[in-house]
Design a protein around this motif. Sequence first.
Motif, short mmCIF file in Angstrom:
data_model
loop_
_atom_site.label_atom_id
_atom_site.label_comp_id
_atom_site.label_asym_id
_atom_site.label_seq_id
_atom_site.Cartn_x
_atom_site.Cartn_y
_atom_site.Cartn_z
N HIS A 126 0.85 -1.18 0.00
CA HIS A 126 0.00 0.00 0.00
C HIS A 126 0.90 1.25 0.00
O HIS A 126 2.03 1.19 0.47
N THR A 127 0.35 2.37 -0.47
CA THR A 127 1.09 3.63 -0.36
C THR A 127 0.15 4.71 0.17
O THR A 127 -0.97 4.85 -0.32
N HIS A 128 0.63 5.42 1.18
CA HIS A 128 -0.18 6.46 1.81
C HIS A 128 0.33 7.84 1.43
O HIS A 128 1.54 8.10 1.53
N SER A 129 -0.58 8.70 1.05
CA SER A 129 -0.30 10.13 0.90
C SER A 129 -0.80 10.79 2.19
O SER A 129 -2.00 10.84 2.44
N VAL A 130 0.15 11.24 3.02
CA VAL A 130 -0.18 11.64 4.39
C VAL A 130 -0.07 13.15 4.56
O VAL A 130 0.93 13.76 4.16
N ASN A 131 -1.09 13.74 5.15
CA ASN A 131 -1.05 15.13 5.60
C ASN A 131 -1.38 15.15 7.09
O ASN A 131 -2.38 14.58 7.50
N VAL A 132 -0.53 15.77 7.88
CA VAL A 132 -0.80 15.93 9.31
C VAL A 132 -0.61 17.40 9.66
O VAL A 132 0.50 17.94 9.54
N GLN A 133 -1.69 18.03 10.05
CA GLN A 133 -1.58 19.41 10.55
C GLN A 133 -1.14 19.33 11.99
O GLN A 133 -1.77 18.65 12.81
N GLU B 82 8.78 -2.78 8.51
CA GLU B 82 8.78 -1.35 8.85
C GLU B 82 7.92 -0.54 7.87
O GLU B 82 7.79 -0.90 6.70
N ASN B 83 7.37 0.57 8.34
CA ASN B 83 6.83 1.58 7.43
C ASN B 83 7.99 2.09 6.59
O ASN B 83 9.07 2.35 7.14
N CYS B 84 7.78 2.28 5.31
CA CYS B 84 8.82 2.86 4.46
C CYS B 84 8.43 4.29 4.12
O CYS B 84 7.53 4.53 3.31
N VAL B 85 9.08 5.24 4.76
CA VAL B 85 8.78 6.66 4.59
C VAL B 85 9.83 7.28 3.68
O VAL B 85 11.01 7.23 4.00
N LEU C 225 3.96 13.64 3.72
CA LEU C 225 4.93 12.60 3.37
C LEU C 225 4.23 11.45 2.66
O LEU C 225 3.00 11.32 2.72
N PHE C 226 5.03 10.64 1.98
CA PHE C 226 4.57 9.38 1.41
C PHE C 226 5.15 8.23 2.22
O PHE C 226 6.34 8.26 2.57
N GLN C 227 4.33 7.21 2.48
CA GLN C 227 4.88 6.00 3.08
C GLN C 227 4.26 4.77 2.42
O GLN C 227 3.09 4.78 2.02
N ALA C 228 5.08 3.73 2.29
CA ALA C 228 4.60 2.45 1.75
C ALA C 228 4.53 1.45 2.90
O ALA C 228 5.37 1.45 3.80
N ILE C 229 3.52 0.60 2.85
CA ILE C 229 3.22 -0.34 3.91
C ILE C 229 3.11 -1.74 3.31
O ILE C 229 2.28 -1.96 2.41
N HIS C 230 3.93 -2.66 3.82
CA HIS C 230 3.86 -4.03 3.32
C HIS C 230 2.73 -4.77 4.03
O HIS C 230 2.85 -5.16 5.20
N GLN C 231 1.65 -4.96 3.27
CA GLN C 231 0.41 -5.46 3.86
C GLN C 231 0.53 -6.86 4.45
O GLN C 231 -0.23 -7.23 5.33
N GLU C 232 1.50 -7.63 3.97
CA GLU C 232 1.61 -9.02 4.43
C GLU C 232 2.43 -9.17 5.70
O GLU C 232 2.44 -10.24 6.30
N SER C 233 3.17 -8.13 6.07
CA SER C 233 4.13 -8.38 7.17
C SER C 233 4.27 -7.30 8.22
O SER C 233 4.86 -7.57 9.26
N ASP C 234 3.73 -6.10 8.04
CA ASP C 234 4.04 -5.10 9.07
C ASP C 234 3.39 -5.40 10.41
O ASP C 234 3.87 -4.94 11.45
N VAL C 235 2.33 -6.22 10.41
CA VAL C 235 1.68 -6.55 11.68
C VAL C 235 2.38 -7.71 12.40
O VAL C 235 2.02 -8.03 13.54
N VAL C 236 3.35 -8.34 11.76
CA VAL C 236 3.97 -9.53 12.35
C VAL C 236 4.68 -9.21 13.66
O VAL C 236 4.41 -9.84 14.69
N PRO C 237 5.59 -8.22 13.70
CA PRO C 237 6.20 -7.90 15.00
C PRO C 237 5.18 -7.42 16.02
O PRO C 237 5.38 -7.62 17.24
#
Lengths: 337, 337
Positions: free
Chosen positions: A220-227, A278-281, A295-307
């Motif tokens: 997945h890839t997130h387009s993130v805005n945080v005020q 890990e999140n890839c930012v 920022l942009f971050q990519a999330i590996h849907q199959e494994s980030d929840v493992v740890p």
Amino acid sequence: MIKVGINGYGTIGKRVADAVALQPDMEVVGVAKTRPNFEAETAVEKGYPLYAAIEERLPRFEEAGIEVAGGVEELVEAADVVVDACPSGIGAENKAMYEAYDTPALYQGGESADLVDVSFNARANYSEAADADHVRVVSCNTTGLSRLLAPLQETYGVKKARVTLVRRGGDPGQTGRGPINDILPNPVTLPSHHGPDVNTIFPDLNIDTLGMKVPATLMHTHSVNVQLEEVPTAEAVRDLLAGESRLFLVPERFDIDGAGKLKEYAMDRGRPRGDIWENCVWEESVSVEDDDLYLFQAIHQESDVVPENVDAVRAVLGAADADESIERTNDALGVGL
Amino acid sequence: MIKVGINGYGTIGKRVADAVALQPDMEVVGVAKTRPNFEAETAVEKGYPLYAAIEERLPRFEEAGIEVAGGVEELVEAADVVVDACPSGIGAENKAMYEAYDTPALYQGGESADLVDVSFNARANYSEAADADHVRVVSCNTTGLSRLLAPLQETYGVKKARVTLVRRGGDPGQTGRGPINDILPNPVTLPSHHGPDVNTIFPDLNIDTLGMKVPATLMHTHSVNVQLEEVPTAEAVRDLLAGESRLFLVPERFDIDGAGKLKEYAMDRGRPRGDIWENCVWEESVSVEDDDLYLFQAIHQESDVVPENVDAVRAVLGAADADESIERTNDALGVGL
């Protein structure tokens, strides 16, 4: 040694089993599977006691020549904690069984937050899972957002987060899913479930999320805005995020333009199954305009929840505090790129 | 009759030629093309006088058995206005030629804003193009954003716009482009060029844009956030947008989930080449949270600038005011879904 049973040995379950097997304070007491497919055979080869997730199907495993240790209830009874990695909705059906054997259970993010006592992310709310009987490790996307938002919230305060999640259509093995050659608003209505799901971890956080689906399978890839309440420099944000053990700041010099190269890097690094926990930012993407962080971050849907599942085991049993557990999990797995 | 020459007969040029030919007050005085490919043959079949865009290549057209009316300079001389629809950067090279013949020229969004007197969107700043010699019709994405932002700015005031543009990797015929099975932040650094490009139309608008590229060819899709000065209901925004002739509010009952079905609908409606000149805004997606408006819109990259080019012809020649021109263009083409 903490005896961990894993009910459901698919995308998440098999990864959790391998991660548990690497922990110095845990053992895999068994894994349960519904069908005797290639994953079942591999489980046996790895030496995980294999249980039939549906007891009546036990003969099908025997017919396939796969040795089975018993039915899933025996596994639940033998375990100190069960990780339920069954498909969405099946966890809810299994809850009564876990209660019958008084075995604490960890569910995955596809289950409803109402099913459990606590929704869990190790970085954000580890201690809330202490002594809980039913804990939900939030989904890959919510995990990715929680890891990112926790340090931002603590350090600067979050006025509002707005995130567009551009989601992979399916995992590489999910050949029946789409889209092909399309970009789907999904859901078309707002918000997507991700915002409310983040609120199960950060109840007071103001967040709006929009979801889309595209023809990609890798991440997945997130387009993130945080005020932010307090406005830092982009450099300060990069330093903050670089200090987080489960965030990987993709350096500009790596020339990594997307998920394909991220996965290639993970495989070159010898990661099991090419997993990226890990999140890839993207470091260069971290920008501040007015009080808006982007920022942009990519999330590996199959494994980030493992740890996160590994940490949740210790959290419910009170076997370690958050910092100890995260460090132990990271060391045993090799988290950190 | 306004004599319109079209220099460049590819994706945009051929559509502009057909649109011009349909206008009651315009005629296609000729089209210029670099190579004798299928598009060149089709131009001749349609009866458009064909000129060689590169004079030295004139014999190649003759060898291919394609009748050529002359070299491009003859076309520029014969035209009251030239629409330059050449690939990005070639328009800049052509500027001196248009000046030599004192023929006003319209360029496409791939050219730099610095090349021209005015960047143009019919809905937003039609009158600014009056008497200009060099006008740039902004790109498909900037056109889509300008059409949406103009009524929002006029009616509610825009505090800030934040847009993630999930872009198609290439057009259906651009077989050399990617990505395949990936989601690319593109560019990785912020902002993407779209925000500054919107500022060529709305100089004072506060806008941040993020770009991505995905494996799709049919349309771009925008995840739009606009923080408004005055906060309306979602219903009021829907009514406002429904009143805009070049916005199509995709109704929920149509069950259109993405670009594939939008294009299918356009083809069922008999649209030439399946073109969608309008922004496609998913009605259900229009939401208001606090002072934040959100919505999804799809933009047909091959055709949304076509009616804008037609209007720009009248704008530079003072042949009609904005409302007259937009209505005439819409009627002649059949804009409005």
